[in-house]
Design an enzyme around this catalytic site. Structure first.
Site, PDB file in Angstrom:
ATOM      1  N   SER A 137      -4.240  -1.746 -10.629  1.00  0.00           N
ATOM      2  CA  SER A 137      -5.573  -2.047 -10.798  1.00  0.00           C
ATOM      3  C   SER A 137      -6.136  -1.092 -11.722  1.00  0.00           C
ATOM      4  O   SER A 137      -5.875  -0.131 -12.254  1.00  0.00           O
ATOM      5  CB  SER A 137      -6.289  -1.817  -9.653  1.00  0.00           C
ATOM      6  OG  SER A 137      -7.896  -2.010  -9.910  1.00  0.00           O
ATOM      7  N   TYR A 150      -7.664   4.431  -2.668  1.00  0.00           N
ATOM      8  CA  TYR A 150      -7.226   3.159  -3.269  1.00  0.00           C
ATOM      9  C   TYR A 150      -7.036   3.277  -4.750  1.00  0.00           C
ATOM     10  O   TYR A 150      -5.658   2.797  -5.056  1.00  0.00           O
ATOM     11  CB  TYR A 150      -8.468   2.127  -2.993  1.00  0.00           C
ATOM     12  CG  TYR A 150      -7.967   0.746  -3.666  1.00  0.00           C
ATOM     13  CD1 TYR A 150      -7.263  -0.210  -3.225  1.00  0.00           C
ATOM     14  CD2 TYR A 150      -8.531   0.386  -4.987  1.00  0.00           C
ATOM     15  CE1 TYR A 150      -6.916  -1.495  -3.753  1.00  0.00           C
ATOM     16  CE2 TYR A 150      -7.977  -0.520  -5.739  1.00  0.00           C
ATOM     17  CZ  TYR A 150      -7.395  -1.685  -5.139  1.00  0.00           C
ATOM     18  OH  TYR A 150      -6.954  -2.814  -5.765  1.00  0.00           O
TER      19      TYR A 150
HETATM   20  N1  NDP Z   1      -8.982  -8.701  -6.471  1.00  0.00           N
HETATM   21  C1  NDP Z   1      -9.259  -7.868  -7.139  1.00  0.00           C
HETATM   22  O1  NDP Z   1     -10.269  -7.705  -7.503  1.00  0.00           O
HETATM   23  C2  NDP Z   1      -8.017  -7.087  -7.444  1.00  0.00           C
HETATM   24  C3  NDP Z   1      -6.997  -6.901  -6.895  1.00  0.00           C
HETATM   25  N2  NDP Z   1      -5.803  -5.965  -7.209  1.00  0.00           N
HETATM   26  C4  NDP Z   1      -4.748  -5.908  -6.332  1.00  0.00           C
HETATM   27  O2  NDP Z   1      -3.990  -7.293  -6.386  1.00  0.00           O
HETATM   28  C5  NDP Z   1      -3.231  -7.592  -5.362  1.00  0.00           C
HETATM   29  C6  NDP Z   1      -3.502  -8.742  -4.344  1.00  0.00           C
HETATM   30  O3  NDP Z   1      -4.839  -8.642  -4.179  1.00  0.00           O
HETATM   31  P1  NDP Z   1      -5.720  -9.955  -3.928  1.00  0.00           P
HETATM   32  O4  NDP Z   1      -4.982 -11.185  -4.277  1.00  0.00           O
HETATM   33  O5  NDP Z   1      -6.753  -9.608  -4.496  1.00  0.00           O
HETATM   34  O6  NDP Z   1      -5.979  -9.836  -2.315  1.00  0.00           O
HETATM   35  P2  NDP Z   1      -6.053 -10.971  -1.132  1.00  0.00           P
HETATM   36  O7  NDP Z   1      -6.665 -10.037   0.074  1.00  0.00           O
HETATM   37  O8  NDP Z   1      -6.716 -12.177  -1.627  1.00  0.00           O
HETATM   38  O9  NDP Z   1      -4.542 -10.936  -0.678  1.00  0.00           O
HETATM   39  C7  NDP Z   1      -3.782 -10.170  -0.406  1.00  0.00           C
HETATM   40  C8  NDP Z   1      -2.248 -10.592  -0.035  1.00  0.00           C
HETATM   41  O10 NDP Z   1      -1.594  -9.345   0.529  1.00  0.00           O
HETATM   42  C9  NDP Z   1      -1.148  -9.931   1.916  1.00  0.00           C
HETATM   43  N3  NDP Z   1      -0.878  -8.701   2.720  1.00  0.00           N
HETATM   44  C10 NDP Z   1      -2.248  -8.122   2.907  1.00  0.00           C
HETATM   45  N4  NDP Z   1      -1.849  -7.142   3.931  1.00  0.00           N
HETATM   46  C11 NDP Z   1      -0.523  -7.281   4.253  1.00  0.00           C
HETATM   47  C12 NDP Z   1       0.254  -6.582   5.001  1.00  0.00           C
HETATM   48  N5  NDP Z   1      -0.095  -5.722   5.777  1.00  0.00           N
HETATM   49  N6  NDP Z   1       1.655  -6.989   5.093  1.00  0.00           N
HETATM   50  C13 NDP Z   1       2.077  -8.192   4.133  1.00  0.00           C
HETATM   51  N7  NDP Z   1       1.143  -8.798   3.264  1.00  0.00           N
HETATM   52  C14 NDP Z   1      -0.082  -8.325   3.420  1.00  0.00           C
HETATM   53  C15 NDP Z   1      -2.096 -11.142   2.322  1.00  0.00           C
HETATM   54  O11 NDP Z   1      -1.419 -11.850   3.283  1.00  0.00           O
HETATM   55  P3  NDP Z   1      -1.474 -12.059   4.824  1.00  0.00           P
HETATM   56  O12 NDP Z   1      -3.191 -11.514   5.010  1.00  0.00           O
HETATM   57  O13 NDP Z   1      -0.930 -13.321   5.034  1.00  0.00           O
HETATM   58  O14 NDP Z   1      -0.589 -10.841   4.852  1.00  0.00           O
HETATM   59  C16 NDP Z   1      -2.402 -11.835   0.867  1.00  0.00           C
HETATM   60  O15 NDP Z   1      -1.356 -12.868   0.581  1.00  0.00           O
HETATM   61  C17 NDP Z   1      -3.319  -6.141  -4.578  1.00  0.00           C
HETATM   62  O16 NDP Z   1      -2.310  -5.194  -4.758  1.00  0.00           O
HETATM   63  C18 NDP Z   1      -4.842  -5.712  -4.758  1.00  0.00           C
HETATM   64  O17 NDP Z   1      -4.848  -4.392  -4.698  1.00  0.00           O
HETATM   65  C19 NDP Z   1      -5.973  -5.218  -8.442  1.00  0.00           C
HETATM   66  C20 NDP Z   1      -7.140  -5.284  -9.056  1.00  0.00           C
HETATM   67  C21 NDP Z   1      -8.203  -6.114  -8.727  1.00  0.00           C
HETATM   68  N1  LIG Z   2      -9.596  -4.935  -5.563  1.00  0.00           N
HETATM   69  C1  LIG Z   2     -10.483  -3.877  -6.255  1.00  0.00           C
HETATM   70  C2  LIG Z   2     -10.953  -2.752  -5.445  1.00  0.00           C
HETATM   71  O1  LIG Z   2     -10.640  -3.031  -4.110  1.00  0.00           O
HETATM   72  C3  LIG Z   2      -9.881  -3.498  -7.390  1.00  0.00           C
HETATM   73  O2  LIG Z   2      -8.821  -2.957  -7.599  1.00  0.00           O
HETATM   74  O3  LIG Z   2     -10.702  -3.396  -8.397  1.00  0.00           O
END
Ligand code: NDP
Ligand SMILES: N[C@@H](C=O)C(=O)O
Length: 256
Positions: A137, A150
Site C-alpha cells: 500500500s 497497518y
Molecule cells: N482498498 C484499498 O484502499 C487498498 C487496499 N490495499 C490492499 O489490497 C489488498 C486487498 O484489499 P481489498 O480488496 O481492498 O479488501 P477487501 O476487504 O475488499 O477484500 C479482502 C479480501 O481478502 C480476504 N480476506 C480477508 N481476511 C481474510 C482472512 N482472514 N483469510 C483469508 N482471506 C481473507 C477477503 O475474503 P473473505 O472475507 O472471503 O475471507 C477478501 O477476498 C489488501 O492487502 C489491502 O491491504 C492496499 C492499499 C489500498
Molecule cells: N486500505 C487502506 C487502508 O486501510 C490503504 O492501504 O490505503
C-alpha cells in the site's frame, strides 16, 4: 498457460485480479474464507473464460489453514504466479485494539504471504520462471496516514519484495510489489471507515489494470496512483546511495 493462485479472491482487488488473469487464460486457485463467494466467482470465470478454477476456503489468520494452502502449492499443479493480496486493517486505534486482533493482522498481512511465498518460490526458481506479486500500500511509504501497525505490515510487503527480487531474480523469478492508494473496496467498511469520506479513491478495475500493466513491464515496484515515477526513482536512489556508508566499524562523528 501458467497457473495462478490469488489470495483474497472473494472480493475487492483479489476478485478483479482473478477476472483479469482468467481473461488472459490462466487457470486459477482462489483462496478466501467465503466459500459461497469463491464458488460464484469460480463458476462465472469458468463459464466466461473456459479456464479451470479450484477453490480453497481458508482463514489465513489460522496457521493450520495456511498449511492447507501451503500443501496445495507444494503438491498440486505447479503455481507459476502467486498473488499475495488478502489483507485487512483494524477498526480501533493502536492504543485500544486487542492484542489478539493485532496478532491476527500480522498473521494475515505478513506471516501468511511470507509462508505462501516460501512454498511457491523454490519451485519457481527450480523451473527458472515464475512471478510473485505482493500487494502492499502507499501507506507503507506514508505510515503517518493511518493509525497502528497497518502501514508497517504494508512496508514489509515492499521490503520483502525487494529482498526476494534480489535473491531470486537471478533464478528467473519476477517479484512485483504493488502499492495501491485508496481504492473503492469493502476494506474501508471492514475497518470502520466511511468510504464517502475518502479522498482520491481509485476504482478497483483501474487499479488492477494498472498493476497488470506494471507486471507486463516487469516493474519491481508499481504505484498506480503516483503520476511522476521519477519521485519513486529518486527515493530508491537515495536509499541505495546510503548503502556503502553502512559498513563502518566506528560510529559516525555526530555520535562521538
Ligand atoms: N482498498 C484499498 O484502499 C487498498 C487496499 N490495499 C490492499 O489490497 C489488498 C486487498 O484489499 P481489498 O480488496 O481492498 O479488501 P477487501 O476487504 O475488499 O477484500 C479482502 C479480501 O481478502 C480476504 N480476506 C480477508 N481476511 C481474510 C482472512 N482472514 N483469510 C483469508 N482471506 C481473507 C477477503 O475474503 P473473505 O472475507 O472471503 O475471507 C477478501 O477476498 C489488501 O492487502 C489491502 O491491504 C492496499 C492499499 C489500498
Ligand atoms: N486500505 C487502506 C487502508 O486501510 C490503504 O492501504 O490505503
Amino acid at each position: 498457460m501458467p497457473n495462478a493462485l490469488v489470495t483474497g479472491a472473494s472480493g475487492g482487488i483479489g476478485a478483479f485480479y482473478a477476472d483479469r488473469l482468467a481473461a488472459r487464460g490462466h487457470d486459477l486457485v482462489l483462496v478466501a474464507r467465503s466459500t459461497d463467494k469463491l464458488e460464484a466467482l469460480a463458476r462465472d470465470l469458468r463459464a466466461r473464460y473456459g479456464i479451470q478454477a479450484e477453490m480453497i476456503t481458508a482463514d489465513l489468520t489460522d496457521p493450520a489453514q495456511v498449511v492447507r494452502v501451503v500443501d496445495r502449492i507444494r503438491s498440486g499443479t505447479p503455481i507459476d504466479i502467486l498473488i499475495n493480496n488478502a489483507g485487512a486493517n483494524v477498526a480501533s486505534s493502536f492504543a485500544k485494539v486487542a492484542d489478539a486482533e493485532l496478532e491476527a493482522l500480522i498473521r494475515l498481512n505478513v506471516t501468511a504471504p511470507t509462508l505462501l511465498t516460501r512454498a511457491a518460490i523454490a519451485g519457481m526458481a527450480s523451473r527458472g520462471t515464475g512471478a510473485i506479486v505482493n500487494i502492499g500500500s502507499v501507506i507503507g511509504l506514508a505510515t503517518e496516514l493511518t493509525s497502528g501497525i497497518y502501514g508497517a505490515t504494508k512496508a514489509y510487503m515492499l521490503t520483502f519484495s525487494q529482498s526476494l527480487a534480489h535473491e531470486f531474480g537471478p533464478a528467473g523469478v519476477y517479484v512485483q510489489a504493488v502499492l495501491p492508494g485508496a481504492t473503492r473496496t469493502d476494506i474501508w467498511r471492514h475497518s470502520g471507515r466511511n468510504i464517502d469520506e475518502i479522498d482520491g479513491l481509485m476504482e478497483v478495475d483501474d487499479l488492477v489494470d494498472a498493476a497488470l500493466a506494471g507486471f507486463d513491464r516487469r516493474e519491481a515496484v508499481t504505484i498506480p496512483p503516483l503520476p511522476d515515477v521519477r519521485q519513486w526513482e529518486a527515493f530508491e536512489a537515495a536509499r541505495l546511495a546510503m548503502r556503502p556508508n553502512f559498513a563502518n566499524g566506528k560510529p559516525a562523528g555526530r555520535y562521538v
